[in-house]
Write an enzyme that holds these catalytic residues in place. Structure first.
Site, short mmCIF file in Angstrom:
data_model
loop_
_atom_site.label_atom_id
_atom_site.label_comp_id
_atom_site.label_asym_id
_atom_site.label_seq_id
_atom_site.Cartn_x
_atom_site.Cartn_y
_atom_site.Cartn_z
N GLU A 143 0.73 -1.09 -0.40
CA GLU A 143 0.45 -0.30 -0.03
C GLU A 143 0.77 1.27 0.15
O GLU A 143 0.45 2.15 0.69
CB GLU A 143 -0.65 0.24 1.15
CG GLU A 143 -1.84 -1.24 1.26
CD GLU A 143 -3.10 -1.17 2.73
OE1 GLU A 143 -3.94 -1.24 2.38
OE2 GLU A 143 -2.23 -0.87 3.74
C1 ACM Z 1 -2.03 -5.34 3.96
O1 ACM Z 1 -3.12 -5.35 4.60
N1 ACM Z 1 -1.70 -3.97 3.62
C2 ACM Z 1 -1.24 -5.95 3.65
#
Ligand code: ACM
Length: 696
Positions: A322
């Site tokens: 992310e």
């Molecule tokens: C995640 O849930 N960002 C690994």
């Protein structure tokens, strides 16, 4: 061949006999075992467990095994209330004879032999394993076998041959978003031991906190943790504690994103101008390390070197998830670097970063684990991919030669029922079509406890008991997948897990007590009746339905924080309705039970409303309480309609369905679990519904 299937020849018969152990395992309905073993052959009779019980080691032993035996005896004493001697026996006539062949690896490795054979006869129990890991698993199995019986405590006569299906069976706990003290971590490790999980993945750094003491870079924890971090000594103790229970500890330092807390003390690592503060909100944020800055790699080299010594496991998780890239887009120096180096986009820039960090991790003797974002062209083959965005990336990784672990489908924070996690198999989906060699690369899976909405008080209740179902998925044969059997055993195991100090069952009552203040016993019972059938909203809707933007400072004292993520009473009601409808609504016993439950619900609101006027926290669920009452009324009306032998008119059905639509909408971020089952009753009694109105 096709003919053979219809009329089995000798070959098929032999084949069936060979398969028999696994089949008996899958069909053993009365077993308390979780995870179910690879094979169990039950005999007749049982081994009495009384205060004369003794344990002796015959083969190899070591202090860790002796501590495991002590733990076994303490736990058994707790389970039975028997005064048991904790002193090891010297006589080979002991009740439990343990034979371990040899030591395991000094630093526990992936794929070490964890198998064991447990033979319980009416006279004694014999546990054999090649390594201490197998011995420790066998002790847990024996603990689960011991139960109360008419003649005293006893374990059934049985021969169990057992070994795990997957070598990597993990639980990830995020203690960065909300800090979790070590006693919380330890009791969860005890729970992992009980269900034979063997990897504790420790998510230690986030936007909201850097939770490890760094002696090289003390500003990381001093400025990035609000003084809530683990010292290196504490971490070493915790790792020893986990090793004692056959559990590896894999640290995760999430980079280059999810890293705001690092930049509070070290803004020079970031891609933006700063200054940075510890993030208090939840979500994906802009701050990210600067992949074009050599000082970043020098820093990481030293930090990884330091942490590689603190965490002995061979694997080191670098996160990688992310990264939104906005700080990279806004930084002209980074843009210029990308042009010069032919890095076409942010994904390529992150791949460059991951490659550099992977070299540092390798230099310090470790192998990288990363979230599936790190799976891009050119990533070295020894990187282990943790698949969270979908099962497909696990299969893709395996096809390309990478080892992987599955977490998609095992996110405990999404609030799914145990059965939904249980149905997710690392070898299903795209993975089912892999070659045998590719399948070997799938090491197992990890459940994940992300910590936006958990704190030390309620975290156990967000992990357990559902995590035990995931543990079974990763340990037991693939054909062990009957949800009814799973739930029956989960109930039993859940109660026992609390004896380890886990609080997943009791905490809800404590938290409700706080909400209820000086409630009368009847009011408190009414609050519990409601709490028993509501669940927090699922997936990521908690953010979307929040009354105000949640932060790490938001109190977690609401009903949504107190009730379990899966309602047992709700599930049982759904089963009851299904049973009733399956009898074409004729089974009088089911009808009577449904009536009794629906009447309690109908009348509950009038008891609860006065309390809602006195407690702002109970008031929040006043509408849920009215909905429950309406469900009771509606369900009873449906049953009345059956009793009169008249299908309900269409206009009535339409009106009830409209009310149900309102009831099914989340209120106070809570769902009323019996609503769809009451809808089945309403639809069942309408003309053309499943209930045949004319009684036989
Ligand atoms: C995640 O849930 N960002 C690994």
């Amino acid at each position: 061949m096709a003919q053979n299937v219809r009329s089995p020849g000798l070959g098929l018969l032999v084949f069936c006999i060979l398969l028999y152990p696994a089949m008996t395992t899958a069909q053993q309905p009365a077993s308390n075992l979780m995870p179910l073993p690879e094979s169990a052959q039950y005999g007749t009779g049982s081994l009495a467990v009384d205060s004369s019980l003794s344990v002796v080691f015959t083969g190899y032993t070591e202090p860790r095994l002796e501590r495991a035996a002590q733990r076994f005896l303490r736990q058994l004493a707790h389970q039975t209330g028997l005064p048991l001697s904790l002193k090891p026996s010297k006589t080979a006539k002991a009740t439990l004879v343990i034979q371990t062949d040899h030591a395991g690896k000094e630093i526990q490795e992936v794929g070490e032999d964890e198998s064991y054979i447990l033979d319980v006869s009416t006279a004694s129990a014999r546990l054999r394993a090649s390594t201490p890991l197998g011995t420790m698993h066998g002790l847990q199995t024996l603990l689960q076998l011991v139960d109360v019986s008419p003649g005293g405590f006893a374990a059934p006569v049985v021969t169990i041959q057992d070994r795990p299906r997957f070598p990597w069976r993990g639980l990830m706990i995020d203690s960065a978003r909300h800090f979790l003290p070590l006693d919380v971590i330890r009791r969860n490790i005890d729970g992992m031991e009980a269900v034979k999980m063997n990897v504790f993945h420790w998510h230690l750094s986030e936007n909201q906190g850097f939770r490890v003491e760094s002696k090289k870079f003390p500003k990381l924890h001093e400025l990035g943790s609000d003084a809530l971090y683990y010292t290196q000594d504490e971490i070493r103790d915790l790792i020893a504690y986990a090793r004692d229970r056959g559990i590896r500890v894999v640290p995760e330092f999430d980079m280059p994103g999810h890293s705001t807390a690092w930049f509070v003390g070290h803004p020079e690592l970031a891609s933006g101008k700063g200054p940075y503060e510890i993030e208090r909100r939840w979500g994906i944020f802009e701050p990210a390390m600067d992949p074009t800055n050599e000082r970043v790699y020098k820093f990481l080299d030293e930090l990884i070197g330091e942490m590689a010594k603190v965490f002995p496991d061979h694997y080191f998780h670098i996160g990688g998830d992310e990264v939104n890239g906005r700080e990279w887009d806004a930084n002209p120096k980074i843009q210029a670097f990308m042009k010069v180096h032919g890095l076409k986009n942010n994904e390529a820039l992150q791949a460059y970063f991951s490659g550099r960090v992977q070299k540092l991790v390798t230099k310090h003797g470790k192998a990288v684990v990363g979230w599936d974002e790190v799976l891009v062209a050119g990533v070295p083959r020894d990187v282990v991919i943790q698949s969270w965005r979908g099962q497909a990336s696990l299969a893709r990784a395996a096809k390309q030669g990478y080892r992987g672990i599955l977490s998609n489908g095992y996110y405990l924070d999404l609030g799914w029922p145990a059965a939904r996690h249980y149905a997710v198999d690392p070898m299903s989906g795209d993975a089912a079509n892999l070659s045998a060699e590719e399948k070997q690369r799938i090491l197992g899976g990890e459940s994940c406890m992300w910590a936006e909405y958990v704190n030390p008080e309620n975290v156990d209740s967000r992990i357990w008991p559902r995590n035990a179902a995931i543990a079974e998925r990763l340990w037991s044969p693939q054909e062990v997948r009957d949800p009814a059997s799973m739930y029956a055993r989960l109930d039993f195991v859940s109660a026992r897990l609390e004896w380890l100090g886990l609080t997943h069952r009791t905490v809800s009552r404590h938290m409700l007590q706080r909400l209820a203040g000086s409630a009368s016993p009847a009011e408190f019972a009414a609050l519990r009746t409601l709490a028993d059938v509501i669940e927090p909203v699922k997936d990521y809707t908690r953010e979307q339905t929040a009354p105000a933007e949640p932060t790490s400072a938001t109190p977690m004292n609401r009903v949504v924080d107190a009730v379990p993520l899966e309602s047992d009473a709700g599930r049982r009601f759904v089963e009851m309705v299904d049973q009733f409808v399956a009898s074409a609504c004729h089974d009088p016993a089911s009808e009577a039970r449904l009536r009794s439950q629906l009447t309690i619900w109908r009348d509950n609101d009038s008891i609860l409303q006065p309390l809602a006027q006195r407690s702002f926290l109970v008031k929040e669920v006043a509408a849920n309480s009215q909905d429950l009452s309406a469900l009771g009324t509606m369900g009873l009306a449906a049953l009345d309609s059956i009793a009169t032998g008249q299908p309900a008119p269409d206009s009535w059905k339409a009106q009830q369905l409209a009310i149900l639509e309102q009831i099914k909408k989340p209120k106070a971020q809570l769902l009323l679990i019996p609503a769809p089952a009451v809808q089945k009753l309403v639809e069942g009694v309408a003309a053309g519904g499943a209930c045949s109105i004319a009684k036989p």
